[in-house]
Scaffold this motif. Sequence first.
Motif, mmCIF file in Angstrom:
data_model
loop_
_atom_site.group_PDB
_atom_site.id
_atom_site.type_symbol
_atom_site.label_atom_id
_atom_site.label_comp_id
_atom_site.label_asym_id
_atom_site.label_seq_id
_atom_site.Cartn_x
_atom_site.Cartn_y
_atom_site.Cartn_z
ATOM 1 N N ILE A 30 4.302 -6.813 -69.154
ATOM 2 C CA ILE A 30 4.326 -8.284 -70.052
ATOM 3 C C ILE A 30 2.830 -8.632 -70.765
ATOM 4 C CG2 ILE A 30 4.589 -10.464 -70.296
ATOM 5 C CD1 ILE A 30 6.869 -10.112 -67.956
ATOM 6 N N ASN A 31 1.842 -8.372 -69.653
ATOM 7 C CA ASN A 31 0.538 -8.418 -70.665
ATOM 8 C C ASN A 31 0.087 -7.467 -71.482
ATOM 9 O OD1 ASN A 31 -0.339 -10.693 -68.980
ATOM 10 N ND2 ASN A 31 -1.065 -9.566 -67.295
ATOM 11 N N HIS A 32 0.733 -6.042 -71.460
ATOM 12 C CA HIS A 32 0.489 -5.056 -72.289
ATOM 13 C C HIS A 32 1.156 -5.285 -73.579
ATOM 14 C CE1 HIS A 32 -0.213 -1.283 -74.211
ATOM 15 N NE2 HIS A 32 1.231 -0.774 -74.037
ATOM 16 N N VAL A 37 1.095 -7.091 -79.176
ATOM 17 C CA VAL A 37 1.723 -7.820 -80.269
ATOM 18 C C VAL A 37 0.582 -8.592 -80.871
ATOM 19 C CG1 VAL A 37 3.318 -10.001 -80.625
ATOM 20 C CG2 VAL A 37 4.029 -7.983 -79.322
ATOM 21 N N VAL A 38 -0.366 -9.361 -80.046
ATOM 22 C CA VAL A 38 -1.359 -9.921 -80.652
ATOM 23 C C VAL A 38 -2.370 -8.978 -81.707
ATOM 24 C CG1 VAL A 38 -3.530 -11.523 -80.048
ATOM 25 C CG2 VAL A 38 -1.452 -11.798 -78.951
ATOM 26 N N TYR A 40 -1.631 -6.448 -83.035
ATOM 27 C CA TYR A 40 -0.707 -6.149 -84.442
ATOM 28 C C TYR A 40 -0.756 -7.070 -85.569
ATOM 29 C CZ TYR A 40 3.380 -5.272 -87.390
ATOM 30 O OH TYR A 40 4.028 -5.016 -88.500
ATOM 31 N N LEU A 41 -0.350 -8.395 -84.721
ATOM 32 C CA LEU A 41 -0.562 -9.684 -85.873
ATOM 33 C C LEU A 41 -1.960 -9.831 -86.449
ATOM 34 C CD1 LEU A 41 1.725 -12.092 -83.913
ATOM 35 C CD2 LEU A 41 2.297 -10.894 -85.861
ATOM 36 N N ASN A 42 -2.969 -9.625 -85.545
ATOM 37 C CA ASN A 42 -4.218 -9.870 -86.079
ATOM 38 C C ASN A 42 -4.414 -8.802 -87.338
ATOM 39 O OD1 ASN A 42 -4.867 -12.293 -84.566
ATOM 40 N ND2 ASN A 42 -5.726 -10.931 -82.979
ATOM 41 N N LYS A 43 -4.107 -7.539 -86.979
ATOM 42 C CA LYS A 43 -4.240 -6.610 -87.956
ATOM 43 C C LYS A 43 -3.542 -6.767 -89.164
ATOM 44 C CE LYS A 43 -5.490 -2.835 -85.103
ATOM 45 N NZ LYS A 43 -4.952 -1.379 -84.575
ATOM 46 N N PHE A 44 -2.278 -7.375 -89.098
ATOM 47 C CA PHE A 44 -1.592 -7.826 -90.190
ATOM 48 C C PHE A 44 -1.930 -8.980 -91.010
ATOM 49 C CE2 PHE A 44 1.995 -10.143 -92.068
ATOM 50 C CZ PHE A 44 2.707 -9.187 -93.000
ATOM 51 N N SER A 45 -2.506 -10.006 -90.407
ATOM 52 C CA SER A 45 -2.967 -11.169 -91.184
ATOM 53 C C SER A 45 -4.355 -10.803 -91.647
ATOM 54 C CB SER A 45 -3.228 -12.391 -90.098
ATOM 55 O OG SER A 45 -4.425 -11.786 -89.384
#
Length: 164
Positions: A30-32, A37-38, A40-45
């Motif tokens: 779950i931590n991985h 996901v975090v 990925y979202l940071n790179k996307f933003s």
Amino acid sequence: MSDLDIPMIEASVNYTKVPPINEKRTIAFINHFISYVVTYLNKFSLSCEEKLFEFENKLQRVEASLILLETKLSTILPENEIKQEKNVASVDLTSEAPTQTQEQNTDSKDESIKEDSKIDESSTQKTKLDPVYAKYFKMVQVGVPKPAVKLKMEQEGLDSSVLD
């Protein structure tokens, strides 16, 4: 049990005898997942912000070139001719064959515009010749946006309506 000694879950399984799932391993998965996901979202933003920044820069360049084109056009065609062309175009659009009264009205409008423009030209010529205002007219002529020039004039305590 099957022939391969692989435990099969069947309807007759007693769940109290099944060993529990390893909690540490589940938490690690779950931590991985969350960290992936975090990231990925940071790179996307970040990529979205970069694209918006590039678009904003392109838009500013287009606005600057538009202002330069407008100033070049205003040096080629005086404002009086532009106003007259707009009046003629609006009269042509309203009716294909204007009557004599409409022609007289447009002639009187053109004469009043010419008189107003003569008054405006004389006042702007006086202010353009004034050394205090000359640098601001030069800034507008070079292509500096009018709002920026007006702000500069107001900062120095001058009347910014002169540019209009």
